[in-house]
Design a protein around this motif. Structure first.
Motif, mmCIF file in Angstrom:
data_model
loop_
_atom_site.group_PDB
_atom_site.id
_atom_site.type_symbol
_atom_site.label_atom_id
_atom_site.label_comp_id
_atom_site.label_asym_id
_atom_site.label_seq_id
_atom_site.Cartn_x
_atom_site.Cartn_y
_atom_site.Cartn_z
ATOM 1 N N GLY A 38 1.039 -1.119 0.160
ATOM 2 C CA GLY A 38 -0.382 0.154 -0.159
ATOM 3 C C GLY A 38 1.027 1.327 -0.114
ATOM 4 O O GLY A 38 2.195 1.181 0.399
ATOM 5 N N THR A 39 0.665 2.239 -0.443
ATOM 6 C CA THR A 39 1.502 3.452 -0.439
ATOM 7 C C THR A 39 -0.209 4.259 0.021
ATOM 8 O O THR A 39 -0.522 4.946 0.122
ATOM 9 C CB THR A 39 1.832 3.969 -1.690
ATOM 10 N N ASN A 40 0.989 5.742 0.551
ATOM 11 C CA ASN A 40 0.022 6.246 1.454
ATOM 12 C C ASN A 40 -0.624 6.128 2.060
ATOM 13 O O ASN A 40 -1.703 6.824 2.205
ATOM 14 C CB ASN A 40 -0.786 8.032 -0.277
ATOM 15 N N VAL A 41 -1.103 5.582 2.795
ATOM 16 C CA VAL A 41 -1.911 5.255 3.700
ATOM 17 C C VAL A 41 -2.057 5.849 4.712
ATOM 18 O O VAL A 41 -1.206 6.205 6.063
ATOM 19 C CB VAL A 41 -1.370 3.754 4.323
ATOM 20 N N THR A 42 -3.483 6.278 4.896
ATOM 21 C CA THR A 42 -3.419 7.439 6.392
ATOM 22 C C THR A 42 -4.371 6.349 7.468
ATOM 23 O O THR A 42 -4.516 7.558 8.710
ATOM 24 C CB THR A 42 -4.220 8.563 5.334
ATOM 25 N N GLU A 43 -5.121 5.082 7.388
ATOM 26 C CA GLU A 43 -6.508 4.507 8.093
ATOM 27 C C GLU A 43 -6.225 3.280 8.414
ATOM 28 O O GLU A 43 -5.242 2.495 7.429
ATOM 29 C CB GLU A 43 -7.953 4.574 7.436
ATOM 30 N N THR A 44 -6.020 2.882 9.160
ATOM 31 C CA THR A 44 -6.376 1.705 9.725
ATOM 32 C C THR A 44 -6.629 0.780 8.996
ATOM 33 O O THR A 44 -7.786 0.725 7.955
ATOM 34 C CB THR A 44 -7.136 1.009 10.799
ATOM 35 N N VAL A 45 -5.582 -0.303 8.248
ATOM 36 C CA VAL A 45 -5.685 -1.388 7.447
ATOM 37 C C VAL A 45 -6.627 -2.624 8.631
ATOM 38 O O VAL A 45 -6.016 -3.343 8.857
ATOM 39 C CB VAL A 45 -4.899 -2.046 7.171
ATOM 40 N N ASN A 46 -7.679 -3.125 7.124
ATOM 41 C CA ASN A 46 -8.354 -4.284 7.906
ATOM 42 C C ASN A 46 -9.056 -5.325 7.056
ATOM 43 O O ASN A 46 -9.725 -4.862 6.000
ATOM 44 C CB ASN A 46 -9.565 -4.437 8.424
ATOM 45 N N THR A 47 -8.225 -6.275 6.157
ATOM 46 C CA THR A 47 -7.996 -6.669 5.450
ATOM 47 C C THR A 47 -7.791 -8.208 5.593
ATOM 48 O O THR A 47 -7.132 -8.932 6.308
ATOM 49 C CB THR A 47 -6.770 -6.189 3.863
ATOM 50 N N ARG A 48 -8.383 -8.715 4.224
ATOM 51 C CA ARG A 48 -8.079 -10.205 4.266
ATOM 52 C C ARG A 48 -7.161 -11.092 3.280
ATOM 53 O O ARG A 48 -6.963 -10.383 1.873
ATOM 54 C CB ARG A 48 -8.776 -11.356 3.965
ATOM 55 N N ILE A 49 -5.836 -11.767 3.759
ATOM 56 C CA ILE A 49 -4.387 -11.965 2.681
ATOM 57 C C ILE A 49 -4.200 -13.433 2.825
ATOM 58 O O ILE A 49 -4.920 -14.141 3.498
ATOM 59 C CB ILE A 49 -3.435 -11.279 3.867
ATOM 60 N N ASN A 50 -4.090 -13.573 1.707
ATOM 61 C CA ASN A 50 -3.663 -15.856 1.569
ATOM 62 C C ASN A 50 -1.969 -15.846 1.980
ATOM 63 O O ASN A 50 -1.660 -14.845 1.457
ATOM 64 C CB ASN A 50 -3.817 -15.334 -0.391
ATOM 65 N N LEU A 51 -2.224 -17.048 2.225
ATOM 66 C CA LEU A 51 -1.337 -17.382 2.447
ATOM 67 C C LEU A 51 -0.102 -17.904 1.915
ATOM 68 O O LEU A 51 -1.128 -18.184 0.385
ATOM 69 C CB LEU A 51 -1.133 -18.504 3.959
ATOM 70 N N GLN A 52 1.186 -17.302 1.873
ATOM 71 C CA GLN A 52 1.817 -17.942 0.681
ATOM 72 C C GLN A 52 1.640 -19.767 0.283
ATOM 73 O O GLN A 52 1.852 -20.029 1.200
ATOM 74 C CB GLN A 52 3.555 -18.150 1.026
#
Length: 315
Positions: free
Chosen positions: A188-202
């Motif tokens: 992510g770039t220029n992030v200004t707020e809390t990140v809440n997401t799902r992400i894959n495992l390798q």
């Protein structure tokens, strides 16, 4: 050098000859490439229906030589385009034996391939597997973080990963080498707020390993940061002889950055500044450097003023 001069009629005849020659060559190439041939390509193997009660290890590489039937055009383009789909092998037969016969699965394999390029044989035709005890193990998830924050914004609290551990099952010897499991990169770039997401495992690279779950939830608290200054008393340490010592100044100004949400809660009680008397006793220091031995997490110390304090020892 002699120059041959051709009449207009001879030039037309010569031009017609070369035109016919080119057309004949093109017709021959087109006819040749339209014929059907058998040719060999390298194919990558993937597995499905792995046995749940038996851990396995393939005794051959994960690529095979597949003999494919197709036209000359398809053979030509197959050498240019290597992004073909991998061959998926059904391992359900490993429940009661240690090998898989590829020729018995050609029909199922070709269903997923292009119908105009069927696979007619695979080398090697039989895949052999080595079996060992299967182990189940929990390992922590390691977040691969590639986030860049806007100026004055940063992580303001602990990163939360749900679940924090994943279950890995596979051969005992292989699982002994696994200490953690990485996620895909979270960018992510220029992030200004809390990140809440799902992400894959390798993804799993070995067919005899299983990882559950395949995704995790990631929460990264983000807030704007600002500077704050507090006066913190200096604590003298290593006064072994309990000498009567007076320090100047008794407090130092600590400037630090903190998130706006925690700004009102930042008090001097959360900080500890010390000066070590052993530096005078053992090394002859005339003034003692101030060291911050305790401060809140996610705070960045900007400066301590003054960085050194004077002292008087009363006899």
């Amino acid at each position: 050098m002699a120059i041959v001069k051709l009449s207009a009629t001879e030039r037309r005849r010569l031009s017609a000859f070369f035109t016919c020659l080119v057309l004949a060559v093109l017709a021959w190439i087109f006819t040749t490439l339209s014929n059907v041939y058998n040719y060999t390509v390298q194919e990558v193997l993937t597995y499905k229906n792995a046995p749940q009660k038996r851990a396995f290890h393939s005794l051959q590489p994960d690529t095979v030589k597949a003999t494919v039937q197709g036209t000359g055009w398809q053979m030509l383009f197959s050498s240019m385009n290597r992004e073909s789909k991998p061959i998926t092998i059904d391992l359900s037969s490993l429940e009661n034996r240690n090998f898989v016969v590829m020729s018995s699965q050609l029909k199922q394999i070709n269903i997923k391939k292009e119908i105009t390029q069927p696979i007619i044989s695979i080398d090697p035709d039989t895949l052999y597997f080595d079996f060992s005890n299967r182990l189940v193990k929990k390992v922590p998830v390691h977040l691969m973080l590639g986030i860049k924050y806007r100026k004055q914004f940063a992580v303001s609290g602990n990163v939360i990963i749900k679940p924090a551990y994943v279950t890995v099952s596979g051969p005992t010897e292989r699982l002994k080498q696994i200490k953690l499991w990485k996620t895909d990169s979270l960018n992510g770039t220029n992030v200004t707020e809390t990140v809440n997401t799902r992400i894959n495992l390798q993804p799993v690279k070995e067919g005899n390993l299983n990882v559950y779950p395949k995704t995790v939830q990631v929460i990264i608290p983000v807030d704007e940061f600002t500077e704050k200054t507090l006066e913190v008393p200096v604590k003298l340490i290593n006064n072994h002889n309990y000498d009567n010592i007076k320090v100047f100044p008794q407090k130092v100004k600590v400037t630090f950055t903190t998130s706006l949400s925690r700004y009102p809660d930042m008090t001097e009680d959360l900080f500890e500044a010390t000066a070590d008397l052993d530096l005078w006793r053992d090394h002859g220091y005339k003034s003692l450097p101030v060291k911050l031995t305790r401060f809140p997490p996610f705070c960045k110390i900007v400066k301590v003023s003054p960085p050194n304090i004077d002292f008087i020892i009363k006899k």
